[in-house]
Design a protein around this motif. Structure first.
Motif, PDB file in Angstrom:
ATOM      1  N   MET A   1      64.979  42.777 158.773  1.00 44.98           N
ATOM      2  CA  MET A   1      63.769  42.235 158.760  1.00 44.98           C
ATOM      3  C   MET A   1      63.835  40.835 158.341  1.00 44.98           C
ATOM      4  O   MET A   1      64.285  40.604 156.858  1.00 44.98           O
ATOM      5  N   THR A   2      63.601  39.542 159.103  1.00 40.75           N
ATOM      6  CA  THR A   2      63.495  38.304 158.696  1.00 40.75           C
ATOM      7  C   THR A   2      62.427  37.628 159.053  1.00 40.75           C
ATOM      8  O   THR A   2      61.981  38.109 160.215  1.00 40.75           O
ATOM      9  N   PRO A   3      61.780  36.439 158.412  1.00 42.07           N
ATOM     10  CA  PRO A   3      60.716  35.809 158.973  1.00 42.07           C
ATOM     11  C   PRO A   3      61.089  34.990 160.208  1.00 42.07           C
ATOM     12  O   PRO A   3      59.924  34.473 160.972  1.00 42.07           O
ATOM     13  N   ARG A   4      62.285  34.874 160.450  1.00 44.53           N
ATOM     14  CA  ARG A   4      62.529  34.126 161.868  1.00 44.53           C
ATOM     15  C   ARG A   4      63.701  34.961 162.570  1.00 44.53           C
ATOM     16  O   ARG A   4      64.345  35.750 161.772  1.00 44.53           O
ATOM     17  N   PRO A   5      63.841  35.218 163.916  1.00 40.06           N
ATOM     18  CA  PRO A   5      64.978  36.151 164.474  1.00 40.06           C
ATOM     19  C   PRO A   5      66.187  35.311 164.528  1.00 40.06           C
ATOM     20  O   PRO A   5      67.192  36.063 165.274  1.00 40.06           O
TER      21      PRO A   5
ATOM     22  N   HIS B   1      58.097  29.693 151.322  1.00 38.77           N
ATOM     23  CA  HIS B   1      58.060  28.813 152.523  1.00 38.77           C
ATOM     24  C   HIS B   1      57.902  29.678 153.747  1.00 38.77           C
ATOM     25  O   HIS B   1      56.932  29.775 154.841  1.00 38.77           O
ATOM     26  N   TYR B   2      58.998  30.513 153.965  1.00 37.58           N
ATOM     27  CA  TYR B   2      59.051  31.277 155.284  1.00 37.58           C
ATOM     28  C   TYR B   2      58.154  32.667 155.490  1.00 37.58           C
ATOM     29  O   TYR B   2      58.084  33.122 156.452  1.00 37.58           O
ATOM     30  N   VAL B   3      58.194  33.261 154.094  1.00 39.77           N
ATOM     31  CA  VAL B   3      57.252  34.604 154.383  1.00 39.77           C
ATOM     32  C   VAL B   3      55.967  34.252 154.037  1.00 39.77           C
ATOM     33  O   VAL B   3      55.068  34.907 154.698  1.00 39.77           O
ATOM     34  N   TYR B   4      55.610  33.228 153.092  1.00 36.44           N
ATOM     35  CA  TYR B   4      54.023  33.202 152.471  1.00 36.44           C
ATOM     36  C   TYR B   4      53.601  31.914 153.348  1.00 36.44           C
ATOM     37  O   TYR B   4      52.441  31.575 152.946  1.00 36.44           O
TER      38      TYR B   4
END
Length: 199
Positions: free
Chosen positions: A1-5, A25-28
């Motif tokens: 589970m990551t904000p970018r693949p 930055h990447y999650v919120y």
């Protein structure tokens, strides 16, 4: 589970610098502070990518002097084996590369003066060399960091000084293998942190 693949160099750097800022930055979706220096560098990068004038005469004159390969700011993805886990997708976007990825340029526009030592130790260049090695099985033979010097003028705005410095640099298989370890470590830590954050 990551904000970018995938993992990019900017992601890895932000994670290593501050996991809290990475998540913000990447999650919120919190925006990172952008300095005038970064914006000027982006103006140069966007103009080179689109092959269009920037609207800044001095910058346009500087960009005409830059050496270029066939591929300008073209992103590509590769996979890094992760032992018994799914492979790690890596996104790389060198400023200018040969079509066979045997050589590439990395451009910098900054008030900071680059040195040969800085070019030789640039993690960004090592990251791109690793990605090209994963893509072709070979480490790029010709690599250069090209520094377009800029300075603040009396009006407080940035402009090129007219100086362009070129730093040829090399990467070895040892450098590449060390970077693959960093990629795996960062990816595993990001997965763990994001899973904890989102579940």
């Amino acid at each position: 589970m990551t904000p970018r693949p995938y993992l990019s160099f900017s992601q890895m750097c932000l994670w290593e610098m501050s996991p809290e800022k990475y998540l913000a930055h990447y999650v919120y979706g919190e925006e990172q502070p952008i300095t005038q220096n970064i914006l000027y560098g982006k103006l140069m990068a966007d103009s080179l990518e689109s092959d269009e004038l920037s609207g800044d005469l001095l910058l346009d004159l500087a960009m005409v002097r830059l050496p270029k390969y066939e591929l300008m700011d073209i992103a590509f993805e590769v996979e890094l084996d992760d032992r018994n886990k799914p492979p790690i997708r890596i996104l790389a976007k060198p400023d200018s590369a040969q079509s066979d990825y045997a050589a590439f340029f990395e451009y910098k526009s900054s008030v900071r003066k680059w040195t040969q030592k800085m070019a030789d130790e640039s993690n960004q260049i090592t990251f791109y060399a690793m990605a090209m090695w994963l893509k072709t099985g070979k480490i790029p033979r010709d690599i250069e960091l090209i520094d377009v010097q800029v300075a603040y003028k009396d009006n407080g705005r940035l402009a090129p000084t007219g100086e362009i410095f070129r730093f040829p640099t090399k990467r070895t298989i040892v450098d590449v293998i060390k970077m693959t370890r960093r990629v795996r470590t960062a990816w595993h830590e990001i997965q763990k942190a994001c899973t904890k954050e989102l579940l």
